[in-house]
Design a protein around this motif. Structure first.
Motif, mmCIF file in Angstrom:
data_model
loop_
_atom_site.group_PDB
_atom_site.id
_atom_site.type_symbol
_atom_site.label_atom_id
_atom_site.label_comp_id
_atom_site.label_asym_id
_atom_site.label_seq_id
_atom_site.Cartn_x
_atom_site.Cartn_y
_atom_site.Cartn_z
ATOM 1 N N PRO A 248 8.824 60.730 38.160
ATOM 2 C CA PRO A 248 7.359 60.647 38.177
ATOM 3 C C PRO A 248 6.898 59.194 38.091
ATOM 4 O O PRO A 248 7.668 58.295 37.732
ATOM 5 N N ALA A 249 5.632 58.952 38.410
ATOM 6 C CA ALA A 249 5.077 57.606 38.333
ATOM 7 C C ALA A 249 5.128 57.098 36.899
ATOM 8 O O ALA A 249 4.905 57.856 35.941
ATOM 9 N N LEU A 250 5.426 55.813 36.760
ATOM 10 C CA LEU A 250 5.521 55.229 35.433
ATOM 11 C C LEU A 250 4.139 55.136 34.793
ATOM 12 O O LEU A 250 3.143 54.840 35.472
ATOM 13 N N PRO A 251 4.042 55.384 33.489
ATOM 14 C CA PRO A 251 2.748 55.255 32.817
ATOM 15 C C PRO A 251 2.330 53.791 32.728
ATOM 16 O O PRO A 251 3.176 52.891 32.637
ATOM 17 N N ASP A 252 1.025 53.544 32.797
ATOM 18 C CA ASP A 252 0.537 52.165 32.722
ATOM 19 C C ASP A 252 -0.195 51.890 31.418
ATOM 20 O O ASP A 252 -0.794 50.834 31.242
ATOM 21 N N ALA A 253 -0.142 52.829 30.474
ATOM 22 C CA ALA A 253 -0.801 52.642 29.185
ATOM 23 C C ALA A 253 0.006 51.673 28.326
ATOM 24 O O ALA A 253 1.182 51.407 28.572
ATOM 25 N N ALA A 254 -0.649 51.151 27.291
ATOM 26 C CA ALA A 254 0.042 50.267 26.353
ATOM 27 C C ALA A 254 1.096 51.054 25.582
ATOM 28 O O ALA A 254 0.914 52.238 25.289
#
Length: 369
Positions: A248-254
């Motif tokens: 899946p797409a990588l998360p971009d949250a901190a």
């Protein structure tokens, strides 16, 4: 120009060298099984394999022949079949094959059902030791069983080779004294329990370790895990199996600080617990020069994903907080004293299956097929 006789002499020497290395490593202790490894020609069962890039390494290609000849006589697994780009069948690492064959505890006349025919090499080892009439091997695809049957016949072995869903076993020749599973199971198919002789047992990879599971009733069984790891491809039930797992797409949250260090994901004992408690994990790693993980991505088929960075922070996305689940299992692992597989057991009943730690009524995890 080398002849077939030259090849036979060279491969006999290479087989003897491989068998000796297994003896020295402690993987091969029974003289009867050593004789099988020395006599059964692995190169006849693995005329080609695929390297990590997907390139076909074959006896027939002058550019790859030496690489092929060396590899088939080394203690390494070899991918022999691919489906939709994914590895779906292999010739297992000889050391784990030796471990499993000795763990079967056979005597003359022992009747064995093997799930996962693969190349036919393991069935040949069994037939060499026990006789063709005492061996049945099954695999899901005729693309696998057809060549395996031909290779067995070409080397003088004629066990029964069946095309079908291994989870149903092969009742036509039951009961079996031993059922040997050479593919990873999510849970123990009850049909296999029913096809065991009264004092028989199943030897199977559950998660990332081997379990020896004895029949205790018509549809019940119980057993313990053996020390060490055992990494096999999953049981295939149909021709559609084998689609690669897309990340899946990588998360971009901190990110947040992780309680699970990167080094822990390389611990085989912890990875065994994860293989039971959180099945169907797919991993990608960041490795340092010593090939120790410094970061990782891990995901499951439901789209849950976690990304651990080199700074020790982790981000999660998808329907489950996946890394939080892994952290909880790590807490369990440490609290229990970092147990290896041999501290676990499994109970199989008609309505439920459970892996447990130290005792059947101890900490446990339910298995789902």
């Amino acid at each position: 120009m080398s002849t077939e006789t030259d090849l036979d002499q060279e491969t006999a020497q290479l087989r003897a060298k491989l068998a000796q290395s297994l003896v020295e490593a402690g993987d091969l202790t029974d003289p009867a099984w050593r004789d099988a490894f020395e006599q059964v020609p692995r190169h006849k069962y693995v005329p080609y394999f695929y390297d990590h890039t997907g390139r076909k390494i074959t006896e027939d290609d002058p550019e790859t022949r030496e690489q092929w000849l060396t590899a088939v006589h080394e203690n390494r697994p070899l991918v022999t079949h691919r489906t939709n780009g994914a590895a779906t069948s292999s010739s297992s690492q000889p050391s784990i094959m030796a471990t499993m064959l000795e763990a079967l505890q056979v005597t003359d006349g022992t009747r064995v059902l093997e799930l996962g025919a693969g190349t036919g090499y393991n069935a040949a080892l069994l037939a060499h030791r026990l006789g063709d009439e005492n061996v049945v091997t099954i695999d899901v695809s005729p693309d696998i069983t057809g060549p395996a049957r031909e290779r067995l016949a070409a080397t003088g072995h004629h066990p029964l080779v069946v095309t079908g869903d291994g989870s149903f076993g092969w009742p036509n020749k039951a009961p079996y004294d031993r059922i040997m599973v050479t593919c990873q199971l999510r849970a123990v198919p009850l049909a296999l329990v029913q096809q065991l002789a009264e004092v028989g047992f199943i030897l199977a990879p559950l998660g990332n370790a081997l379990a020896r599971i004895y029949r205790t009733g018509e549809r019940t069984a119980e057993g313990n895990f053996l020390p060490g790891g055992a990494f096999f491809m999953p049981l295939r039930r149909g021709a559609g199996d084998g689609q690669p797992s897309r990340r899946p797409a990588l998360p971009d949250a901190a990110g947040r600080p992780s309680r699970l260090p990167a080094a822990a994901i390389a611990n085989n004992d912890f990875r065994f617990l994860l293989s039971i408690a959180v099945p169907d994990l797919t991993w990608q790693y960041d490795l340092d020069d010593e090939r120790t993980p410094t970061g990782a991505r891990v995901w499951t088929p439901d789209g849950s994903l976690a990304s651990l960075k080199a700074d020790g922070t982790v981000t999660e996305t998808g329907p489950r907080a996946l890394w939080t689940i892994l952290e909880a299992e790590y807490d369990t692992f440490l609290a229990a004293g970092a147990p290896g597989p041999d501290r676990y057991g499994v109970t199989v009943a008609e309505d439920a299956q459970r892996v447990w730690l130290d005792a059947p009524d101890g900490k446990g995890w339910n298995l789902t097929p």
